[in-house]
Design an enzyme around this catalytic site. Structure first.
Site, PDB file in Angstrom:
ATOM      1  N   THR A  37       8.220  -4.249  -6.345  1.00  0.00           N
ATOM      2  CA  THR A  37       6.988  -5.106  -6.754  1.00  0.00           C
ATOM      3  C   THR A  37       7.013  -4.758  -8.695  1.00  0.00           C
ATOM      4  OG1 THR A  37       6.945  -5.831  -4.801  1.00  0.00           O
ATOM      5  CG2 THR A  37       5.392  -7.096  -6.525  1.00  0.00           C
ATOM      6  N   GLY A  96       3.096   2.462  -2.398  1.00  0.00           N
ATOM      7  CA  GLY A  96       2.771   3.370  -1.661  1.00  0.00           C
ATOM      8  C   GLY A  96       2.459   4.273  -2.123  1.00  0.00           C
ATOM      9  N   GLU A 130       5.796  -6.874   1.882  1.00  0.00           N
ATOM     10  CA  GLU A 130       7.012  -7.322   2.760  1.00  0.00           C
ATOM     11  C   GLU A 130       7.515  -8.834   2.784  1.00  0.00           C
ATOM     12  OE1 GLU A 130       8.396  -3.708   3.159  1.00  0.00           O
ATOM     13  OE2 GLU A 130       9.846  -5.111   3.109  1.00  0.00           O
TER      14      GLU A 130
END
Ligand SMILES: CCCCCCCCCCCCCCCC(=O)SCCNC(=O)CCNC(=O)[C@H](O)C(C)(C)COP(=O)(O)OP(=O)(O)OC[C@H]1O[C@@H](n2cnc3c(N)ncnc32)[C@H](O)[C@@H]1OP(=O)(O)O
Ligand SMILES: Cc1cc2nc3c(=O)[nH]c(=O)nc-3n(C[C@H](O)[C@H](O)[C@H](O)COP(=O)(O)OP(=O)(O)OC[C@H]3O[C@@H](n4cnc5c(N)ncnc54)[C@H](O)[C@@H]3O)c2cc1C
Length: 631
Positions: free
Chosen positions: A114, A153, A396
């Protein structure tokens, strides 16, 4: 060494907090979590190498699930363990895997896709990977602010390597998105490498131990052999060897969507355990005025809020496993060069991930509300479970975006049906709907499943007709699609619900033949409750698209209430059967011993605001004002 892993982990003192995490600063939270993450990683590595062995048959899931207790929030290595390694395993060539998948690897990785400017529309990703044949390298570059990677993350502080999605350019031609392995920090000093700008994005609603990060590349060079080359290759001379299917690069997203369904089932079972146990302890109001106060679990409206959560947890566990097996089957086919089943798997994964995450977050919130004011306490753990669960609606693959993917699949089959072309068996009901071959309504699980199929057909038809009408009015396809998108998502949602009902019911009936009669009765009650609940929720749609009558709906309502009463005596047993340890539940309200009020008082005593009898702010701010008033 033979070890009972659960006890082993529970006995590692550094993994368990004295001060509840909520009282730590943003920085302290991360530092506390990363300390624990590396202890857990060491245990996982020891398990992997066989240095310690499992003596508890449930341990593989428990090592993962017990983390919820250790971190309360989230393991900062979640993406390293869950996405980084699995993507290399699925997308890297055999040689690359041999080099990178070493158990003692120095790489701590993450999955970097992203960008600030693009999350859902990944074709719009702007990061480039340009092949330089003179040096046999790719040049990774972030052309502008919107191309900065944002969200991954573990990227903020922890990762020293990552898998980057970037647009591949060879001799000026763009070949679309590909995955590249890039080292971003020095393995020894952990300082960002030259040409890398990396950092953490700041506090979020949840996931606050996950150090989600940003990343920019300034013409950062990596070897050509760092492109993941199992399905697609760039040769030394710059020749591009196409993949067998252009969406194989999206494989990690597909796998994670499938895995998430089971993870959400687990989150739901935690919320249900807390709320049901609390509702058995909590007494509030008598039902008849001359009686003592009743357990709130005796209120039928409370049962209505909670039993659907127990049932849904089973639904997503069963359907998660069903999808996992489908994924395994389709992956084996792909390995043999057969891509035929991939579109169906993608369509199922999209709508089921969307609906499971939406259901799970709504039901966790329902459990919180069912615990009244005490559910609002962080110490109940329900707010943390909600923050974790609701993130899954977005990451997701965002909810609406995924439903629209499934809608493409439904519309294709409706077009076949409308043109009277042959349909696969699982869409034969589209043809029945067109021919008005409606079954007489039956107030039974099988009848409800047929009813849901009629809703899918009716809603797909409505969306398709709107789409056609927009096209006839001169709209281009994409515009016509956008105009019909509310109806298209409704059709997808209905499709997911019909799948959930059908798979759950069939699997439960099968399972019932393999367990004791008394257990089979309870399992079937839960499955029936799930179907009845959704039939009643969607009775308007059933009235529109199936042959149900008002009388049938009244009968469904009675049966539903009967099921609530039948399940009530087993409610606590059903959540105990989820077998979630107190250390993992982390809830004052949901502990096995039911000492709710004692635990609440114990937790309150940990508040730093109770450290001093008189807080120093009294002298600084309160006293000057109150004393002045008194004078
Ligand atoms: C121990 C471990 C435990 C783990 C326990 C789990 C816990 C785990 C916690 C995770 C913690 C947070 C982890 C967050 C990690 C991120 O969030 S990573 C980032 C995720 N990002 C996304 O999901 C982005 C969503 N967007 C997309 O996937 C794509 O842009 C879209 C929406 C599919 C559209 O793609 P596109 O290339 O524009 O596609 P398009 O050209 O429109 O063509 C669509 C066609 O491709 C097909 N297609 C699209 N995708 C696929 C696909 N994947 N496969 C097959 N066909 C496909 C469509 O069916 C369609 O076919 P047709 O209808 O044309 O025949
Ligand atoms: C906790 C968390 C962890 C994450 N971890 C990672 C990670 O590890 N790695 C990573 O790469 N990413 C990660 N992400 C990013 C995540 O994958 C994206 O946020 C997600 O894919 C949604 O994209 P977006 O944020 O750009 O939303 P947008 O696409 O901007 O969505 C905003 C709104 O626009 C609507 N919309 C967008 N496109 C369409 C369309 N075509 N039709 C109709 N409506 C549309 C959506 O429905 C939504 O309502 C994470 C996100 C979160 C919240």
């Amino acid at each position: 060494m033979m070890i009972h892993t659960n006890n082993y982990i529970l006995n590692i003192k550094e993994l368990w907090d004295d001060v509840p995490e909520e009282y730590l600063s943003h920085k302290e939270r991360y530092e506390n979590a990363i300390k624990k993450a590396f202890i857990v990683l060491k245990v996982l590595r020891q398990l992997h190498t066989g240095n310690i062995q499992i003596t508890d048959h449930r341990t593989p899931t428990n090592v993962y699930s017990i983390q919820d207790g250790i971190f309360r929030n989230v393991n900062p290595l979640l993406i390293h363990i869950g996405l980084f390694w699995s993507t290399i395993a699925a997308q890297a060539s055999t040689e690359q895997q041999a080099e990178w998948l070493q158990p003692d690897s120095s790489m701590i990785g993450t999955y970097v896709q992203t960008e600030l400017g693009h999350g859902s529309f990944i074709r719009g990703i702007e990061t480039t990977a340009t092949y330089d044949s003179t040096t046999d390298e790719f040049i990774l570059h972030t052309p502008r602010l919107s191309a900065y990677k944002w969200w991954p993350g573990g990227l903020g502080n922890t990762a020293n390597a990552c898998l980057v999605m970037a647009q591949l350019y060879i001799n000026g031609t763009c070949h679309g998105l590909h995955i590249f392995l890039a080292q971003i920090r020095d393995f020894d000093t952990h300082k960002p490498l030259p040409g890398i700008k990396v950092g953490e994005i700041g506090p979020k609603m949840g996931f606050n131990t996950a150090d989600n990060g940003f990343l920019g590349f300034d013409n950062h060079r990596i070897p050509r052999t760092n492109m993941l080359m199992k399905n697609v290759q760039v040769l030394r001379d710059g020749t591009y060897v196409k993949p067998k299917h252009d969406k194989l690069t999206y494989g990690s997203m597909l796998l994670t969507r499938v895995t998430l369904i089971s993870d959400l089932a687990y989150q739901l079972s935690k919320a249900a355990t807390i709320a049901v146990r609390y509702s058995a302890v909590r007494r509030q109001s008598p039902i008849k005025s001359n009686e003592p106060e009743r357990q709130i679990l005796d209120f039928v409206s409370q049962q209505h809020k909670l039993f659907i959560t127990i049932a849904s947890s089973h639904v997503y566990r069963v359907v998660g496993l069903w999808m996992w097996n489908s994924h395994k089957r389709v992956t084996a086919d792909i390995h043999e060069g057969n891509m035929g089943q991939l579109p169906e798997l993608h369509a199922l994964a999209c709508c089921l991930k969307a609906i499971s995450s939406r259901d799970a977050s709504a039901l966790v919130e329902q459990c919180r509300l069912a615990c009244g004011g005490h559910g609002y306490m962080m110490a109940s753990n329900l707010p943390q479970i909600y923050a974790y669960t609701t993130a899954a609606v977005t990451y997701e693959g965002e909810y609406t975006v995924l439903l629209l993917q499934t809608a493409r699949y439904l519309v294709k089959f409706w077009r076949l049906a409308a043109e009277h072309k042959p349909l696969p068996q699982n869409f034969a009901y589209f043809e029945d709907y067109i021919k008005k071959n409606f079954e007489q309504w039956r107030n039974s699980p099988e009848g409800i499943i047929e009813g849901f199929k009629a809703i899918v057909a009716g809603k797909t038809k409505a969306a398709y007709d709107t789409l056609q009408c927009n096209l006839r009015n001169g709209r281009e396809f994409e515009e016509a699609w956008n105009m019909a998108s509310v109806q298209l998502t409704n059709a997808s949602e209905a499709y997911a619900r019909s799948l959930l009902c059908e798979v759950f019911w069939k699997e439960t009936v099968q399972l019932s033949t393999k367990v004791s009669k008394s257990l089979a009765i309870v399992l079937e009650q839960l499955a029936e409750l799930y179907l009845m609940y959704w039939a009643l929720e969607k009775h308007g749609d059933l009235l529109l698209y199936s042959t149900i009558s008002r009388n049938d709906i009244e009968a469904l309502q009675s049966r539903y209430e009967e099921l609530l009463a039948l399940i009530r005596p087993n409610a606590v047993g059903l959540v105990d059967a989820f077998d979630i340890r107190d250390e993992v539940l982390c809830s004052t309200l949901g502990a096995y011993d039911g000492r709710v009020y004692e635990r609440m008082m114990e937790e309150a005593s940990k508040s730093p605001l109770n450290e001093d009898v008189v807080n120093e702010s009294f002298h600084k701010y309160i006293r000057p004002v109150t004393m002045k008033n008194k004078l």
